[in-house]
Design a protein around this motif. Structure first.
Motif, mmCIF file in Angstrom:
data_model
loop_
_atom_site.group_PDB
_atom_site.id
_atom_site.type_symbol
_atom_site.label_atom_id
_atom_site.label_comp_id
_atom_site.label_asym_id
_atom_site.label_seq_id
_atom_site.Cartn_x
_atom_site.Cartn_y
_atom_site.Cartn_z
ATOM 1 N N TYR A 14 0.940 -1.180 0.005
ATOM 2 C CA TYR A 14 0.012 0.103 0.270
ATOM 3 C C TYR A 14 0.969 1.388 -0.037
ATOM 4 O O TYR A 14 0.595 2.294 -0.705
ATOM 5 N N GLU A 15 1.743 1.407 0.832
ATOM 6 C CA GLU A 15 2.563 2.343 0.579
ATOM 7 C C GLU A 15 3.443 2.677 -0.564
ATOM 8 O O GLU A 15 3.394 3.906 -1.007
ATOM 9 N N SER A 16 4.116 1.569 -1.086
ATOM 10 C CA SER A 16 4.383 1.565 -2.358
ATOM 11 C C SER A 16 3.530 2.225 -3.410
ATOM 12 O O SER A 16 4.096 3.118 -4.172
ATOM 13 N N ILE A 17 2.286 1.617 -3.195
ATOM 14 C CA ILE A 17 1.176 2.353 -4.276
ATOM 15 C C ILE A 17 0.920 3.825 -3.954
ATOM 16 O O ILE A 17 0.930 4.301 -4.950
ATOM 17 N N ILE A 18 0.814 3.976 -2.928
ATOM 18 C CA ILE A 18 0.457 5.624 -2.414
ATOM 19 C C ILE A 18 1.744 6.539 -2.892
ATOM 20 O O ILE A 18 1.655 7.351 -3.628
ATOM 21 N N LYS A 19 2.895 5.978 -2.670
ATOM 22 C CA LYS A 19 4.063 6.763 -3.082
ATOM 23 C C LYS A 19 4.259 6.861 -4.525
ATOM 24 O O LYS A 19 4.846 7.786 -5.130
ATOM 25 N N PHE A 39 -6.409 2.536 -5.344
ATOM 26 C CA PHE A 39 -5.933 1.154 -4.676
ATOM 27 C C PHE A 39 -7.069 0.193 -4.465
ATOM 28 O O PHE A 39 -6.937 -0.852 -4.752
ATOM 29 N N MET A 40 -8.132 1.113 -3.924
ATOM 30 C CA MET A 40 -9.401 -0.015 -3.626
ATOM 31 C C MET A 40 -9.915 -0.451 -4.933
ATOM 32 O O MET A 40 -10.131 -1.625 -5.068
ATOM 33 N N LYS A 41 -9.734 0.303 -6.148
ATOM 34 C CA LYS A 41 -10.236 -0.360 -7.404
ATOM 35 C C LYS A 41 -9.317 -1.523 -7.727
ATOM 36 O O LYS A 41 -9.794 -2.393 -8.226
#
Lengths: 250, 374
Positions: free
Chosen positions: B12-17, B25-27
């Motif tokens: 998740y952190e990577s994705i947000i970054k 992300f939820m999609k």
């Protein structure tokens, strides 16, 4: 001088055996025809929409229905190998006896190689299956198992019933559908070969021995030389005795 | 990648970054859960896992292959798959896509293998040539076999990407000069997921990895080691042209009207009825199409020995055990003909050889007929 021979009517093929035989014929006939159609369907010209046609689905349905019939009559026949008379019994098919091999060589000489005995010995003619025939039926039984296993395996992935699903392990065993399908197709040809030889030999025996080989699979009776019976009683005597018996019980 | 700093962060952190929003992300979580064949209610679990699990180190080896698996993977439908799972975050070593090269790259791989011993996932693309002591495929002066054995040693699990690593594929086709060997025949002591296909579908590849990340274990596999979620059905059984098959409406040639009308390609050698894959449902290139939809039969690329299983454009049954073009029907027809001839000869022979017996029986029969008392 030849002695005069009398023939007696002997009940050889019981009703379950005959039912098995003819349902098997029907099933195999349908299976082979529809099998060829499934392997190589004919070109049909139709302007109908796919929604309104189900012709190939029907061919496949017939194939699967006949497959179930084939499977269930085989179970009936296996049951009858334990419940039936001496000609239907599994013992008649058991190949590892001296008597069986003597008969095997006799049939090979007389019926396959067409040699003649110095003096024809009717008593050597088998009443039920001869030993060559039983061997071929054992082979056909194994082949039928091959067809059932490969067939249900190919069918199993579409099925929702547990019976065909029991065979889904076969596909991974052969690495995929390709080989399983090829085995199923090639084994079908062996059934065709068997049917050709089988029908020919039935005609052959009927023509040369005149003991009702062909009709035996309808009525169940074959004609057996009376020397082979423990005591050659008169059929009329039995009828009279039966009548007396009926009278007595009354 | 080899050059990046070793900071453990969650997916998740990577994705947000990377600049994706929580909504993206939820999609993504929903989308990948659907592909994995999970229930709607499990989307939360997928999202939670991606939020809390540290990235799983992945080493991706390339051996005898054409890189079509990697190509397929980076073309996976959702950008997060390419960006996060494959490209920038997870892969510690992959010849094709990493920035590092030479000794630096090899050193990074070694470091990952030591640091995450027993934790990393080994992805293998390509078969391993076992012939000639493995000399047919050497990378950095070492044979593929050596490299595989070394990297498999500390792997938690192995994913055999594509038909090469799962089945040997084209290079294992007869006569298989390099003795190309699939992974499961070399490594016996590790869990192996086989993801066959030439290439496998990108979403399937992503689904397998996400499944392992989300649940911390292998997806449910069939007897051939393929994930059931994607390989339980035949292409044929999920094909949109199936109604034409059931109706008996077939294209006879590729340029006839039936083909134009989208009839079933069964008679043109479509291998859909024998091929287990999810092309018919997931499709390719963002769900645009798949071979049959584009008018070409399935060639069965995800099946073992698909290259040797007869021509692509004909529907034939080969005789098992015969290598050459031993076709069941040809042999059958010849066999039936020969057999019929043999039976005729036998019938004639029987009538000649047993003529005395026959004649006597016929005479007896005739005399009995005269003797009928009517």
């Amino acid at each position: 001088m030849k002695k005069i021979r009398n023939f007696k009517r002997v009940y050889v093929w019981e009703l379950p055996v005959r039912i098995f035989h003819w349902l098997n014929v029907l099933a195999l006939f349908v299976l082979v025809i529809t099998g060829f159609l499934i392997a190589n369907p004919p070109a049909i010209l139709s302007s109908a929409e796919a929604t309104n046609l189900h012709s190939f689905g029907i061919v496949r349905f017939l194939h699967f229905t006949a497959a179930y019939l084939f499977f269930f009559v085989m179970i009936l026949r296996v049951y009858w190998a334990f419940a039936g008379n001496r000609f239907a019994s599994w013992k008649a098919f058991w190949p590892f006896t001296k008597k069986n091999w003597n008969n095997f060589w006799h049939v090979m000489k007389i019926d396959i190689m067409l040699m003649n005995e110095k003096e024809e010995d009717v008593t050597k003619i088998s009443i039920g299956h001869n030993s060559v025939a039983t061997l071929s039926y054992i082979f056909m039984f194994v082949l039928a198992l091959v067809q059932i296993i490969t067939g249900f395996a190919l069918y199993g992935d579409m099925a929702s019933w547990w019976l065909p699903k029991m065979f889904t392990w076969v596909i991974p065993l052969f690495g995929g559908d390709f080989l399983v399908r090829s085995i199923h197709h090639a084994a079908m040809w062996l059934f065709i070969f068997f049917a050709m030889v089988h029908v020919y030999l039935v005609f052959y025996h009927d023509w040369l021995e005149g003991r009702g080989e062909v009709s035996s699979m309808f009525g169940g009776y074959k004609f057996v030389c009376d020397e082979r019976l423990k005591h050659a009683h008169n059929e009329e005597e039995i009828e009279i005795k039966e009548e007396k018996g009926i009278v007595a019980t009354k | 990648m080899a050059t990046k700093k070793e900071v453990r962060e969650t997916y998740y952190e990577s994705i947000i970054k990377q600049g994706y929003s929580r909504r993206d992300f939820m999609k993504f979580a929903t989308y990948i859960a659907a592909y994995m064949g999970l229930e709607n209610s499990m989307v939360g679990q997928v999202a939670k896992s991606l939020e809390t699990t540290y990235r799983v180190p992945v080493i991706w080896e390339h051996f005898q292959e054409c890189t079509c698996c990697s190509e397929s993977f980076i073309r996976s439908d959702h950008p997060i798959v390419a960006d996060i799972i494959l490209d920038k975050i997870s892969l510690d070593y992959t010849l094709t896509l990493m920035a590092a090269s030479g000794h630096q790259a090899e050193a990074a791989k070694k470091a990952t293998m030591e640091k995450y011993k027993g934790e990393y996932i080994l992805c293998v693309e390509g078969s391993v040539p076992m012939g000639d002591d493995g000399n047919y495929c050497c990378i950095g002066g070492r044979s593929a076999k050596d490299i595989l054995l070394e990297s498999a040693e500390g792997a938690k699990a192995i994913i055999a990407w594509g038909s090469c690593a799962s089945n040997g594929c084209v290079q294992a086709a007869k006569p298989n000069p390099t003795n190309a060997t699939p992974i499961h025949k070399i490594i016996k002591n590790k869990p192996i997921i086989r993801v066959p296909g030439c290439p496998p579908i990108g979403e399937v590849m992503a689904g397998v990895i996400i499944h392992m990340v989300t649940f911390g274990r292998l997806p449910e596999l069939d007897r051939l080691g393929r994930p059931k979620a994607f390989y339980a059905k035949r292409v044929h059984d999920s094909c949109y042209r199936r109604p034409y098959y059931d109706a008996g409406l077939f294209a006879e040639t590729f340029d006839d009207k039936n083909a134009k009308d989208g009839y079933c390609l069964y008679k043109l050698g479509c291998k859909g009825p024998m091929t287990y894959n999810s092309c018919g449902t997931i499709k390719w290139n963002n769900g645009v199409s798949y071979p049959i939809q584009s008018g070409h039969g399935c060639i069965g690329c995800s099946e073992e020995n698909f290259w040797d299983n007869g021509p692509f454009y004909e529907r034939l049954a080969k005789v098992p055990g015969l290598h050459a073009e031993g076709l069941a029907d040809d042999i059958g027809k010849i066999g039936a003909g020969v057999l019929a001839g043999g039976l005729v000869v036998h019938a004639i022979g029987a009538n000649i050889s047993k003529r005395k017996e026959l004649k006597s029986r016929i005479n007896r029969g005739k005399s009995n007929e005269k003797n009928i008392a009517s």
